[in-house]
Design a protein around this motif. Structure first.
Motif, PDB file in Angstrom:
ATOM      1  N   VAL A 168     142.080  26.628 -43.004  1.00 19.14           N
ATOM      2  CA  VAL A 168     142.348  25.608 -42.451  1.00 19.14           C
ATOM      3  C   VAL A 168     142.387  26.119 -40.680  1.00 19.14           C
ATOM      4  O   VAL A 168     142.572  27.426 -40.473  1.00 19.14           O
ATOM      5  CB  VAL A 168     143.576  25.136 -42.376  1.00 19.14           C
ATOM      6  N   VAL A 169     142.071  25.880 -39.486  1.00 18.06           N
ATOM      7  CA  VAL A 169     141.844  26.298 -38.196  1.00 18.06           C
ATOM      8  C   VAL A 169     142.456  25.211 -37.140  1.00 18.06           C
ATOM      9  O   VAL A 169     142.393  24.314 -37.453  1.00 18.06           O
ATOM     10  CB  VAL A 169     140.022  26.218 -37.935  1.00 18.06           C
ATOM     11  N   CYS A 170     143.153  26.207 -36.997  1.00 16.75           N
ATOM     12  CA  CYS A 170     144.167  25.499 -35.622  1.00 16.75           C
ATOM     13  C   CYS A 170     143.355  26.180 -34.196  1.00 16.75           C
ATOM     14  O   CYS A 170     143.580  27.198 -34.418  1.00 16.75           O
ATOM     15  CB  CYS A 170     145.230  25.840 -36.482  1.00 16.75           C
ATOM     16  N   THR A 171     143.647  25.341 -33.281  1.00 17.99           N
ATOM     17  CA  THR A 171     143.187  26.132 -31.879  1.00 17.99           C
ATOM     18  C   THR A 171     144.639  25.669 -31.400  1.00 17.99           C
ATOM     19  O   THR A 171     143.820  26.576 -30.159  1.00 17.99           O
ATOM     20  CB  THR A 171     141.924  24.731 -31.339  1.00 17.99           C
ATOM     21  N   ASN A 172     145.288  25.221 -31.585  1.00 17.56           N
ATOM     22  CA  ASN A 172     146.974  25.431 -31.044  1.00 17.56           C
ATOM     23  C   ASN A 172     146.634  24.508 -29.747  1.00 17.56           C
ATOM     24  O   ASN A 172     147.209  24.904 -28.844  1.00 17.56           O
ATOM     25  CB  ASN A 172     147.289  26.600 -30.613  1.00 17.56           C
ATOM     26  N   GLY A 173     146.378  23.299 -29.497  1.00 20.90           N
ATOM     27  CA  GLY A 173     145.648  22.619 -28.371  1.00 20.90           C
ATOM     28  C   GLY A 173     144.950  22.396 -27.653  1.00 20.90           C
ATOM     29  O   GLY A 173     144.439  21.802 -26.915  1.00 20.90           O
ATOM     30  N   GLY A 189     134.275  22.276 -46.010  1.00 22.45           N
ATOM     31  CA  GLY A 189     135.328  22.250 -46.299  1.00 22.45           C
ATOM     32  C   GLY A 189     136.054  22.758 -45.450  1.00 22.45           C
ATOM     33  O   GLY A 189     137.672  23.160 -46.224  1.00 22.45           O
ATOM     34  N   ILE A 190     136.130  23.550 -44.566  1.00 12.86           N
ATOM     35  CA  ILE A 190     137.392  23.877 -43.761  1.00 12.86           C
ATOM     36  C   ILE A 190     137.594  23.126 -43.184  1.00 12.86           C
ATOM     37  O   ILE A 190     136.788  22.271 -41.754  1.00 12.86           O
ATOM     38  CB  ILE A 190     136.200  25.205 -42.877  1.00 12.86           C
ATOM     39  N   GLN A 191     138.698  22.648 -42.856  1.00  9.01           N
ATOM     40  CA  GLN A 191     140.084  22.287 -42.161  1.00  9.01           C
ATOM     41  C   GLN A 191     140.216  22.081 -40.586  1.00  9.01           C
ATOM     42  O   GLN A 191     140.019  23.067 -40.892  1.00  9.01           O
ATOM     43  CB  GLN A 191     141.004  21.476 -42.769  1.00  9.01           C
ATOM     44  N   VAL A 192     139.779  21.089 -39.508  1.00 13.51           N
ATOM     45  CA  VAL A 192     140.080  22.036 -38.315  1.00 13.51           C
ATOM     46  C   VAL A 192     140.960  20.727 -38.020  1.00 13.51           C
ATOM     47  O   VAL A 192     141.056  19.970 -37.707  1.00 13.51           O
ATOM     48  CB  VAL A 192     138.922  21.527 -37.276  1.00 13.51           C
ATOM     49  N   THR A 193     142.387  21.448 -36.796  1.00  9.34           N
ATOM     50  CA  THR A 193     143.492  20.749 -36.116  1.00  9.34           C
ATOM     51  C   THR A 193     143.495  21.431 -35.121  1.00  9.34           C
ATOM     52  O   THR A 193     143.705  21.972 -34.960  1.00  9.34           O
ATOM     53  CB  THR A 193     144.664  20.387 -36.890  1.00  9.34           C
ATOM     54  N   GLN A 194     143.013  20.555 -34.023  1.00 12.68           N
ATOM     55  CA  GLN A 194     143.236  20.453 -32.378  1.00 12.68           C
ATOM     56  C   GLN A 194     145.298  19.919 -31.718  1.00 12.68           C
ATOM     57  O   GLN A 194     144.888  20.621 -30.644  1.00 12.68           O
ATOM     58  CB  GLN A 194     142.131  19.855 -31.693  1.00 12.68           C
ATOM     59  N   GLN A 195     145.520  19.865 -33.018  1.00  9.92           N
ATOM     60  CA  GLN A 195     146.950  19.758 -32.739  1.00  9.92           C
ATOM     61  C   GLN A 195     147.873  21.094 -31.716  1.00  9.92           C
ATOM     62  O   GLN A 195     147.339  21.892 -32.715  1.00  9.92           O
ATOM     63  CB  GLN A 195     147.865  19.092 -34.090  1.00  9.92           C
ATOM     64  N   LYS A 196     149.181  21.383 -31.302  1.00 11.91           N
ATOM     65  CA  LYS A 196     149.434  22.493 -31.188  1.00 11.91           C
ATOM     66  C   LYS A 196     150.390  22.575 -32.513  1.00 11.91           C
ATOM     67  O   LYS A 196     150.542  21.958 -32.417  1.00 11.91           O
ATOM     68  CB  LYS A 196     150.318  22.086 -29.692  1.00 11.91           C
ATOM     69  N   ILE A 197     150.409  23.891 -32.439  1.00 10.63           N
ATOM     70  CA  ILE A 197     151.378  24.428 -33.598  1.00 10.63           C
ATOM     71  C   ILE A 197     153.400  24.304 -32.767  1.00 10.63           C
ATOM     72  O   ILE A 197     152.962  24.913 -31.929  1.00 10.63           O
ATOM     73  CB  ILE A 197     151.050  25.834 -33.850  1.00 10.63           C
ATOM     74  N   ARG A 209     154.306  27.449 -44.522  1.00  6.84           N
ATOM     75  CA  ARG A 209     154.019  25.944 -43.299  1.00  6.84           C
ATOM     76  C   ARG A 209     153.912  26.202 -42.180  1.00  6.84           C
ATOM     77  O   ARG A 209     154.571  27.020 -41.620  1.00  6.84           O
ATOM     78  CB  ARG A 209     155.067  24.813 -44.829  1.00  6.84           C
ATOM     79  N   ILE A 210     153.010  25.735 -41.859  1.00  2.00           N
ATOM     80  CA  ILE A 210     152.829  25.086 -40.261  1.00  2.00           C
ATOM     81  C   ILE A 210     153.245  23.779 -40.031  1.00  2.00           C
ATOM     82  O   ILE A 210     152.630  23.450 -40.770  1.00  2.00           O
ATOM     83  CB  ILE A 210     151.306  25.557 -40.080  1.00  2.00           C
ATOM     84  N   VAL A 211     153.781  23.406 -38.826  1.00  2.00           N
ATOM     85  CA  VAL A 211     153.972  22.474 -38.326  1.00  2.00           C
ATOM     86  C   VAL A 211     153.412  21.810 -37.278  1.00  2.00           C
ATOM     87  O   VAL A 211     153.704  22.930 -35.513  1.00  2.00           O
ATOM     88  CB  VAL A 211     155.817  22.226 -38.157  1.00  2.00           C
ATOM     89  N   PHE A 212     153.192  20.750 -37.083  1.00  2.00           N
ATOM     90  CA  PHE A 212     152.591  20.299 -35.724  1.00  2.00           C
ATOM     91  C   PHE A 212     153.257  19.603 -34.867  1.00  2.00           C
ATOM     92  O   PHE A 212     154.253  18.533 -34.939  1.00  2.00           O
ATOM     93  CB  PHE A 212     151.350  20.052 -36.516  1.00  2.00           C
ATOM     94  N   ALA A 213     152.202  19.932 -33.373  1.00  2.00           N
ATOM     95  CA  ALA A 213     153.435  19.186 -32.167  1.00  2.00           C
ATOM     96  C   ALA A 213     153.349  17.621 -33.080  1.00  2.00           C
ATOM     97  O   ALA A 213     154.773  16.773 -32.189  1.00  2.00           O
ATOM     98  CB  ALA A 213     152.813  19.185 -31.330  1.00  2.00           C
ATOM     99  N   ASN A 214     152.809  16.878 -33.909  1.00  2.00           N
ATOM    100  CA  ASN A 214     152.751  15.496 -33.794  1.00  2.00           C
ATOM    101  C   ASN A 214     153.515  14.989 -35.406  1.00  2.00           C
ATOM    102  O   ASN A 214     153.478  14.362 -35.956  1.00  2.00           O
ATOM    103  CB  ASN A 214     151.513  15.238 -34.471  1.00  2.00           C
ATOM    104  N   ASN A 215     154.291  16.339 -35.376  1.00  2.00           N
ATOM    105  CA  ASN A 215     155.403  16.780 -36.786  1.00  2.00           C
ATOM    106  C   ASN A 215     153.836  16.946 -38.947  1.00  2.00           C
ATOM    107  O   ASN A 215     155.386  16.456 -39.814  1.00  2.00           O
ATOM    108  CB  ASN A 215     156.350  15.491 -37.153  1.00  2.00           C
ATOM    109  N   THR A 216     153.009  16.155 -38.028  1.00  2.00           N
ATOM    110  CA  THR A 216     152.912  16.740 -39.349  1.00  2.00           C
ATOM    111  C   THR A 216     152.836  18.883 -40.290  1.00  2.00           C
ATOM    112  O   THR A 216     153.060  19.160 -39.587  1.00  2.00           O
ATOM    113  CB  THR A 216     150.700  16.446 -39.654  1.00  2.00           C
TER     114      THR A 216
END
Length: 301
Positions: A168-173, A189-197, A209-216
């Motif tokens: 999973v790729v995280c750009t941290n916002g 199959g690489i998921q990308v999330t641009q939510q802030k961690i 685990r990783i929790v994002f700003a939207n609480n996912t």
């Protein structure tokens, strides 16, 4: 004390430079105040015959090798000031001692700044790392995360995919990936999330685990993060050495900077953390550059 060379930094680059110069019968001091960038690292990898060694043990073995050469001294002291002189350089240390050296090798390495994510330091060096070539094997086939706010995130994700297909790729916002790049990663199959961690959770340095700003949330057991890098010491800049756009020293194949008598080796010149074997090789090349140039000077060239 009049020295052929003063080496600032006692990591792999500085120590290997000292070894080669000691074998060249040069009078050398290595200044090392024992504040390595990789202090959080428990094992070092990718160095032939020393794969998996503890950094402290590698340091001990290096010091033992160098101790065979009486013209080399390792000083547990910090250089606080460097000035040009007619014969080379004056160095002052935190203990107030002044040394005189004909040449100078800058090998203090880099300082790093991690993304501003709560708790990230608890996992860095234990389950989050900066170099997949150094630590990817130990994380193989695990559910991994790639955290980066910079433009290198696309290439880092592709590289990490070699060790795990669960990434999973995280750009941290940050908007550091184009829609085309996101699509290319998604095809693998690489998921990308641009939510802030928001937070990282785990225990004993092991990420869970990783929790994002939207609480996912997502579950991850480790991964890779891109710090930002800067020179650990700024003597080269102060002395006028030319710098690359990335902030490293401009050098030739033997570590010579743009200022006569000053050489750079290891991460200081590369401006990204190199594997130990690469940094050591850089130190060896800089030492050869120093010895070659001093030999020419001794013959009046």
């Amino acid at each position: 004390m009049n020295l052929d060379c003063a080496i600032i930094g006692g990591g792999p680059a500085g120590l290997n430079a000292a070894l080669v110069l000691g074998r060249s019968r040069r009078v050398v001091i290595v200044f090392d105040h024992n504040k390595p960038r990789n202090a959080v690292t428990h094992e070092s990898h990718g160095f032939i015959t020393r794969d998996g060694i503890e950094p402290r043990e590698l340091r001990r073995l290096a010091h033992a090798d160098i101790a065979q050469y009486p013209s080399v001294t390792i000083k547990p002291d910090k250089v606080t000031e460097v000035q040009r002189s007619e014969m080379g350089f004056h160095l002052m240390t935190s203990n107030g001692v002044i040394y005189h050296a004909r040449t100078l090798i800058l090998a203090a390495g880099l300082k790093e700044s991690l993304p501003a994510i709560p708790g990230i330091r608890d996992f860095y060096g234990r389950s989050l790392f900066s170099c997949p070539y150094c630590d990817g094997w130990e994380l193989r086939d695990q559910p991994l995360v790639v955290i980066s706010e910079g433009s290198n995130i696309f290439n880092l994700a592709k590289t990490v995919f070699n060790w795990s297909r669960n990434v999973v790729v995280c750009t941290n916002g940050m908007n550091s990936l184009s829609s085309q790049q996101i699509g290319q990663l998604g095809q693998r199959g690489i998921q990308v999330t641009q939510q802030k961690i928001k937070a990282l959770h785990g225990e004993n340095g092991r990420l869970h685990r990783i929790v994002f700003a939207n609480n996912t949330e997502i579950e991850r057991t480790g991964g890779f993060v891109t710090p930002s890098w800067g020179q650990a010491a700024h003597f080269g800049e102060a002395l006028g050495c030319a710098m690359t756009q990335a902030g490293g020293f401009v050098t030739d194949d033997y570590g010579r900077t743009s200022i006569r008598g000053i050489y750079a080796a290891g991460d200081s010149s590369i401006i990204v953390p190199a594997q130990l074997v690469v940094a050591a090789g850089e130190g060896s090349k800089a030492a050869i550059g120093v010895n070659t140039d001093l030999s020419h000077q001794d013959f009046g060239f």
